[in-house]
Design a protein around this motif. Structure first.
Motif, PDB file in Angstrom:
ATOM      1  N   PRO A 119       0.804  -1.223   0.000  1.00  0.00           N
ATOM      2  CA  PRO A 119       0.000   0.000   0.000  1.00  0.00           C
ATOM      3  C   PRO A 119       0.837   1.273   0.000  1.00  0.00           C
ATOM      4  CG  PRO A 119      -0.188  -1.157   2.096  1.00  0.00           C
ATOM      5  CD  PRO A 119       0.479  -2.088   1.144  1.00  0.00           C
ATOM      6  N   VAL A 120       2.056   1.221   0.534  1.00  0.00           N
ATOM      7  CA  VAL A 120       2.932   2.393   0.496  1.00  0.00           C
ATOM      8  C   VAL A 120       3.317   2.694  -0.951  1.00  0.00           C
ATOM      9  CG1 VAL A 120       5.184   3.322   1.163  1.00  0.00           C
ATOM     10  CG2 VAL A 120       3.794   2.085   2.847  1.00  0.00           C
ATOM     11  N   HIS A 121       3.701   1.664  -1.686  1.00  0.00           N
ATOM     12  CA  HIS A 121       4.045   1.859  -3.108  1.00  0.00           C
ATOM     13  C   HIS A 121       2.872   2.492  -3.861  1.00  0.00           C
ATOM     14  CE1 HIS A 121       7.949  -0.134  -3.387  1.00  0.00           C
ATOM     15  NE2 HIS A 121       7.473  -1.144  -2.667  1.00  0.00           N
ATOM     16  N   ILE A 122       1.688   1.972  -3.640  1.00  0.00           N
ATOM     17  CA  ILE A 122       0.534   2.452  -4.395  1.00  0.00           C
ATOM     18  C   ILE A 122       0.127   3.858  -3.955  1.00  0.00           C
ATOM     19  CG2 ILE A 122      -1.928   2.027  -4.804  1.00  0.00           C
ATOM     20  CD1 ILE A 122      -1.244  -0.977  -4.723  1.00  0.00           C
ATOM     21  N   SER A 123       0.142   4.124  -2.662  1.00  0.00           N
ATOM     22  CA  SER A 123      -0.211   5.467  -2.185  1.00  0.00           C
ATOM     23  C   SER A 123       0.735   6.516  -2.746  1.00  0.00           C
ATOM     24  CB  SER A 123      -0.207   5.506  -0.650  1.00  0.00           C
ATOM     25  OG  SER A 123      -1.294   4.789  -0.117  1.00  0.00           O
ATOM     26  N   LYS A 124       2.024   6.218  -2.761  1.00  0.00           N
ATOM     27  CA  LYS A 124       2.991   7.167  -3.310  1.00  0.00           C
ATOM     28  C   LYS A 124       2.735   7.405  -4.796  1.00  0.00           C
ATOM     29  CE  LYS A 124       7.325   6.625  -1.883  1.00  0.00           C
ATOM     30  NZ  LYS A 124       8.591   5.940  -1.483  1.00  0.00           N
ATOM     31  N   ALA A 125       2.421   6.342  -5.508  1.00  0.00           N
ATOM     32  CA  ALA A 125       2.156   6.482  -6.955  1.00  0.00           C
ATOM     33  C   ALA A 125       0.886   7.287  -7.200  1.00  0.00           C
ATOM     34  CB  ALA A 125       2.049   5.103  -7.593  1.00  0.00           C
ATOM     35  N   HIS A 126      -0.165   7.029  -6.430  1.00  0.00           N
ATOM     36  CA  HIS A 126      -1.429   7.739  -6.628  1.00  0.00           C
ATOM     37  C   HIS A 126      -1.311   9.208  -6.258  1.00  0.00           C
ATOM     38  CE1 HIS A 126      -4.209   3.947  -6.605  1.00  0.00           C
ATOM     39  NE2 HIS A 126      -3.290   3.916  -7.552  1.00  0.00           N
ATOM     40  N   LEU A 127      -0.515   9.519  -5.251  1.00  0.00           N
ATOM     41  CA  LEU A 127      -0.330  10.927  -4.872  1.00  0.00           C
ATOM     42  C   LEU A 127       0.348  11.725  -5.979  1.00  0.00           C
ATOM     43  CD1 LEU A 127       0.676  11.040  -1.087  1.00  0.00           C
ATOM     44  CD2 LEU A 127      -1.161  12.324  -2.200  1.00  0.00           C
ATOM     45  N   LYS A 128       1.188  11.071  -6.747  1.00  0.00           N
ATOM     46  CA  LYS A 128       1.872  11.766  -7.838  1.00  0.00           C
ATOM     47  C   LYS A 128       0.902  12.142  -8.961  1.00  0.00           C
ATOM     48  CE  LYS A 128       6.436   9.685  -7.170  1.00  0.00           C
ATOM     49  NZ  LYS A 128       7.488   8.795  -7.748  1.00  0.00           N
TER      50      LYS A 128
ATOM     51  N   VAL B 274      -7.821   6.971  -4.725  1.00  0.00           N
ATOM     52  CA  VAL B 274      -7.898   6.212  -3.470  1.00  0.00           C
ATOM     53  C   VAL B 274      -6.488   5.877  -3.003  1.00  0.00           C
ATOM     54  CG1 VAL B 274      -8.722   4.116  -2.342  1.00  0.00           C
ATOM     55  CG2 VAL B 274     -10.109   5.200  -4.139  1.00  0.00           C
ATOM     56  N   LEU B 275      -6.203   6.133  -1.725  1.00  0.00           N
ATOM     57  CA  LEU B 275      -4.927   5.752  -1.125  1.00  0.00           C
ATOM     58  C   LEU B 275      -5.175   4.628  -0.123  1.00  0.00           C
ATOM     59  CD1 LEU B 275      -3.216   9.193  -0.316  1.00  0.00           C
ATOM     60  CD2 LEU B 275      -3.221   7.898  -2.462  1.00  0.00           C
ATOM     61  N   PRO B 276      -4.481   3.491  -0.273  1.00  0.00           N
ATOM     62  CA  PRO B 276      -4.646   2.382   0.665  1.00  0.00           C
ATOM     63  C   PRO B 276      -3.568   2.413   1.761  1.00  0.00           C
ATOM     64  CG  PRO B 276      -3.435   1.612  -1.236  1.00  0.00           C
ATOM     65  CD  PRO B 276      -3.681   3.095  -1.456  1.00  0.00           C
ATOM     66  N   PHE B 277      -3.928   1.957   2.939  1.00  0.00           N
ATOM     67  CA  PHE B 277      -2.990   1.858   4.060  1.00  0.00           C
ATOM     68  C   PHE B 277      -3.302   0.577   4.826  1.00  0.00           C
ATOM     69  CE2 PHE B 277      -3.782   6.238   3.079  1.00  0.00           C
ATOM     70  CZ  PHE B 277      -2.529   6.817   3.033  1.00  0.00           C
TER      71      PHE B 277
END
Length: 406
Positions: free
Chosen positions: A58-67, A111-114
Motif C-alpha cells: 500500500p505504500v508503493h501504491i499510495s505514493k504512486a497515486h499521490l503523484k 484512493v490511497l490504501p494503508f
C-alpha cells in the motif's frame, strides 16, 4: 498501561471530511478494523512515507497515486500489514482501491490504501472488500474517535489531537489521529498518522507544511529503533471553511498554520511514545550545545535506542555510565568528553566528563523513579539543539512482541 494523560480531547469536526468504519474481520472479530476517509472535492492532500526499503504494497501504491493528483478517499485496514507479500500483495492493494473507487464513483488513482499489522501474511481480500460498503454507509463528519479506534493494533488507547484557531476572523479546525506502539522509529512505527484542516492551503504548501512538521514530531520518536515497512502520514487541507488560499510562505497565516500543525503532530507523536509497548515511563532526551542539529539528534537517538539505558530507567537505576557510553558511541567527530554535561531532570550527574561533585545516588534514584523523565545533555560544541522522545524497555515489551502473532 499508557504513561501520563493520554485521554482523547474534544475532536472538532473538520469541514469537508467524512469518516466511516466497519468490522471486516481482517484479523480480529468484534472490533472496527476498516476505516475510510472521504475528502470533499478540491481538497489538497500530501503524504510522507517510510524510508524502509522493504516498504509495504500500500505504500508503493499510495505514493504512486499521490503523484497523479489529489485523492478523494483513504482506506485503512488493521491486523495485516500487506508487507512482504510480493505480487499478490500489490494486486490485493490495487483491488482494494479499484473496489472502493467503483463504489464511490471515483477513479482508482483517487484512493490511497494503508495497512498495518502482521508482516508477511496475505490480506484476506474478500473480507476486506466486503467491508467497504458498510464503511461507506457509515460516513459522517463526527467520527474521529471511531477512526482512531479502528486503526489500532497493539495500541492500548486511541490517539487524537484537535485545535481550533482563527485567521483573518475565520475559525478553522485542525484534527488528527495516529496509531503506533511498537516497531517505532519512523524515518520519513508501525506508525500511521492522519491530520486534516478546513483551512485553504495550496497543494505545494500542504506538502511543505507536512514535511516540516513531521521532522520535529514523528521523526523525533522511538520505542524500539525499528523502522516499520508501513509508516505513513497524511495531511489534508479541504479549504471548506472559506477564506483566501494560503499559497506563499511569506503569508503570515502560513506561520500560524505551521505552529498549529506542529503542536497537533507533536501531541500525536508523543501519544505513541506514552503508549509504547510495555512502557512505564515517558522519556525526553534533550541534547544541546552541538555543532549542528544532526549531531544533537544522533546523540539523542543513541541514548534513546540504548537497551541498557532503557532497562536502567525501567528499573529506576541511575546507572548514568550507560548514558555516557551511548553519547560516546553516537559517532560525533572529535568529541571532547571533558566538555560533556549531563542532567537527570534538575540533577546534574555528569560535569566536565566526570561525576558532578555534588551528585548523590539518592538524588539520581529519585529522578529515575518518576514516570516522566528528562535526560539533558550539553555537548559544549556550539549552539545547536534537538530533542527525541522515547520510553523505557520493560518485561512487557518482550511479552507483547513474543505473543503478537498468537
Amino acid at each position: 498501561m499508557a504513561v501520563g494523560d493520554v485521554s482523547m480531547p474534544q475532536m472538532h469536526v473538520v469541514k469537508g471530511v467524512k469518516i466511516g468504519s466497519a468490522e471486516a474481520y481482517v484479523r480480529y472479530q468484534n472490533r472496527r478494523d476498516l476505516v475510510i476517509f472521504e475528502f470533499a472535492e478540491g481538497s489538497n492532500v500530501a503524504g510522507v512515507f517510510t524510508q524502509n526499503a522493504f516498504c509495504a504494497a500500500p505504500v508503493h501504491i499510495s505514493k504512486a497515486h499521490l503523484k497523479v493528483g489529489n485523492p478523494r478517499y483513504l482506506v485503512i485496514n488493521t491486523g495485516n500489514a500487506n508487507a512482504g507479500t510480493g505480487p499478490t500483495g500489490m494486486a490485493n492493494a490495487e483491488a482494494t482501491c479499484e473496489k472502493l473507487a467503483s463504489l464511490a464513483g471515483v477513479s482508482a488513482a483517487e484512493v490511497l490504501p494503508f495497512s498495518t499489522g502482521v508482516i508477511g501474511e496475505q490480506l484476506p481480500i474478500e473480507r476486506l472488500v466486503e467491508g467497504l460498503q458498510p464503511a461507506l454507509d457509515s460516513l459522517e463528519e463526527d467520527a474521529w474517535l471511531d477512526a482512531a479506534t479502528g486503526i489500532m493494533t497493539t495500541d492500548t488507547t486511541p490517539k487524537g489531537a484537535s485545535e481550533q484557531f482563527v485567521l483573518d476572523g475565520i475559525t478553522y479546525t485542525m484534527t488528527g489521529i495516529s496509531k503506533g506502539a511498537g516497531m517505532i522509529r519512523p524515518n520519513m512505527a508501525t506508525m500511521l498518522g492522519y491530520v486534516a484542516t478546513d483551512a485553504p492551503i495550496s497543494r505545494e504548501l500542504v506538502q511543505q507544511l507536512l514535511s516540516e512538521a513531521v521532522n520535529v514530531s514523528f521523526n523525533r520518536i522511538t520505542v524500539d529503533g525499528d523502522t516499520s515497512t508501513n509508516d505513513s502520514c497524511i495531511f489534508v487541507a479541504t479549504g471548506h471553511s472559506g477564506g483566501q488560499e494560503i499559497s506563499a510562505t511569506t503569508d503570515p497565516r502560513y506561520t500560524a498554520v505551521a505552529d498549529v500543525l506542529t503542536r497537533v503532530m507533536k501531541r500525536l507523536a508523543q501519544l505513541i511514545i506514552r503508549d509504547g509497548e510495555g512502557a512505564t515511563k515517558f522519556i525526553t532526551v534533550a541534547v544541546e550545545g552541538g555543532a549542528n542539529t544532526q549531531e544533537c539528534c544522533d546523540v539523542a537517538y543513541s541514548i534513546a535506542h540504548s537497551p541498557l539505558v532503557k532497562t536502567a530507567i525501567f528499573a529506576s537505576d541511575p546507572n548514568w555510565g550507560r548514558i555516557l557510553a551511548a553519547i560516546g558511541y553516537a559517532g560525533v567527530p572529535n568529541l571532547n568528553v571533558e566538555n560533556i554535561q549531563v542532567w537527570l531532570g534538575d540533577v546534574q550527574i555528569c560535569k566536565d566528563g566526570g561525576a558532578a561533585a555534588d551528585y548523590t545516588e539518592e538524588a539520581g534514584a529519585t529522578e529515575m523513579q518518576k514516570t516522566e523523565i528528562t535526560i539533558r545533555v550539553d555537548l559544549g560544541r556550539g549552539d545547536a539543539k534537538d530533542t527525541v522522545y522515547t520510553c523505557d524497555l520493560s518485561y512487557d515489551y518482550v511479552k507483547i512482541n513474543a505473543d503478537y502473532r498468537s
